[in-house]
Design a protein around this motif. Sequence first.
Motif, PDB file in Angstrom:
ATOM      1  N   GLY A  66      -2.709   7.976  -7.983  1.00 17.85           N
ATOM      2  CA  GLY A  66      -2.958   6.654  -7.421  1.00 17.85           C
ATOM      3  C   GLY A  66      -3.215   5.626  -8.506  1.00 17.85           C
ATOM      4  O   GLY A  66      -2.713   4.495  -8.450  1.00 17.85           O
ATOM      5  N   GLN A 123       0.844  -1.191   0.000  1.00 20.60           N
ATOM      6  CA  GLN A 123       0.000   0.000   0.000  1.00 20.60           C
ATOM      7  C   GLN A 123       0.883   1.246   0.000  1.00 20.60           C
ATOM      8  O   GLN A 123       1.978   1.241   0.563  1.00 20.60           O
ATOM      9  N   ILE A 124       0.370   2.325  -0.602  1.00 27.80           N
ATOM     10  CA  ILE A 124       1.061   3.607  -0.597  1.00 27.80           C
ATOM     11  C   ILE A 124       0.023   4.708  -0.769  1.00 27.80           C
ATOM     12  O   ILE A 124      -0.992   4.511  -1.449  1.00 27.80           O
ATOM     13  N   SER A 125       0.254   5.863  -0.145  1.00 30.49           N
ATOM     14  CA  SER A 125      -0.728   6.945  -0.145  1.00 30.49           C
ATOM     15  C   SER A 125      -0.312   8.100  -1.053  1.00 30.49           C
ATOM     16  O   SER A 125       0.881   8.380  -1.225  1.00 30.49           O
ATOM     17  N   TYR A 126      -1.353   8.787  -1.594  1.00 34.20           N
ATOM     18  CA  TYR A 126      -1.159   9.997  -2.385  1.00 34.20           C
ATOM     19  C   TYR A 126      -2.182  11.028  -1.921  1.00 34.20           C
ATOM     20  O   TYR A 126      -3.338  10.690  -1.652  1.00 34.20           O
ATOM     21  N   ARG A 165      -3.639   0.227  -3.200  1.00 38.43           N
ATOM     22  CA  ARG A 165      -3.362  -1.094  -2.625  1.00 38.43           C
ATOM     23  C   ARG A 165      -3.311  -2.136  -3.730  1.00 38.43           C
ATOM     24  O   ARG A 165      -4.182  -2.187  -4.589  1.00 38.43           O
ATOM     25  N   ARG A 196      -5.400   5.920  -1.016  1.00 35.07           N
ATOM     26  CA  ARG A 196      -4.352   4.939  -0.710  1.00 35.07           C
ATOM     27  C   ARG A 196      -4.451   3.827  -1.741  1.00 35.07           C
ATOM     28  O   ARG A 196      -5.492   3.168  -1.868  1.00 35.07           O
ATOM     29  N   GLU A 213      -7.358  12.692  -0.802  1.00 38.99           N
ATOM     30  CA  GLU A 213      -6.301  11.714  -0.562  1.00 38.99           C
ATOM     31  C   GLU A 213      -6.806  10.307  -0.871  1.00 38.99           C
ATOM     32  O   GLU A 213      -7.989  10.004  -0.720  1.00 38.99           O
TER      33      GLU A 213
END
Length: 444
Positions: A335, A323-326, A383, A381, A379
């Motif tokens: 994303g 997972q990573i957030s923008y 995945r 995330r 925002e």
Amino acid sequence: MRTIRIGAGAGYSGDRIEPAVELAEHGRLDYLVFECLAERTIALAQQARIRNPNSGYDPLLTARMRAVLPACRSNGVRIITNMGAANPVAAAQATTQLAQQSGLRGLKVAAVTGDDVLGDAKQVDLPLDIGGTVRDLGNRVVSANAYVGGGAIAQALADGADIVITGRAADPSLFLGPLIYEFGWALDDWPLLGKGILAGHLLECAGQITGGYFADPGFKDVAGLARLGFPIGEVREDGDLVITKVPGSGGQVTAATVKEQLLYEIHDPARYFQPDVIADFSAVKVRVIGPDRVHVSGATGSPKTGQLKVSVGYVDSYIGEGQISYAGPGAVERGRLALEIVRERLALTGVRTNELRFDLIGVDALHGEKFSQGSAPYEVRARVAGRTDSLAEAARVGEEVETLYTNGPAGGGGAWKSAREVIAVASGLIPEAAVKATVQMFEV
């Protein structure tokens, strides 16, 4: 007629402990029941027992017992729980050791065993609901546990147990056992047993019936959820039932909360299959008789099937996840680009997966793009999750997500990855006569 008060101290393995303490101290209980086993929980416990023969019971057993034992002993409350999981004997021994350390003498702790039917399941090559048999799963099988009824619990209480610890007992049977013992209900009195199963079914999920899972702001408002009180069942000798809670505790007991729990996980309300009886809830009536007091009546029952459900735990696969957030302008677009990069990378590097998911949490992670609507969020995330046949291959999925930190798109942060074994559960049926529940007593 005599009435006994049974409190629900837990509705799952990781449930809060404070409401159980409140019940032990202020609930004027006869029994406190902790229901802590889900379908996969016991398979995971069997794995723990394989690694350490002295483990395999609920990891919160000691904490729960330490919290409630003093009040239960002072107030004459007996405890019943399935926290024994894969190792009721070790759980009973741990409980007696805790009691000794706490200076509690004269305590009898019963371990109910016999639900572990792995050997029988392999011998008869148990057919499974996923297709095939136990043997088809080969060495991937971890556990096979039958759902036993309330009879052995009643026997343990008759033998003088202050605490009864089971393995895979059926959830409502944890509550039915003390009713059989206290009221002398016959094991073939189907209408009474059906009423007892109703009481157990309503209580087994603890805070769900006092407004927890029920709450939906603006539609079903519930006050005091941060200190939610757990339910109490006042059960009369004829099966008459009132659901209530400790006065002043958070949450609520209403006709609506009771009705929602009544229908929870029920397939056919007229034929709810249990080890002790086939319960019939189709004519149940719910009536409010006071603040946080709901009368429930109308359950009955018919003869049990003579077969017991068996949950078979097995290693299904491995899952790798990253997972990573923008955040900020263009977060959704960045994303989506991140997901496409990982999709292409997994193909380029030859990661072998049986199933892949690419989600933007908060946009389409639950119901897919078809139901995604509204303005773009500030925002997101990203995945990615993949199912594989090996742990090493699963790890590669998360690693590709992590590399987005410096390999684009811009502004990614909070990257996280994992790789884990997946324990799945299949079900089958075994003749009740093949399962012998036994009681082993320990004394402090």
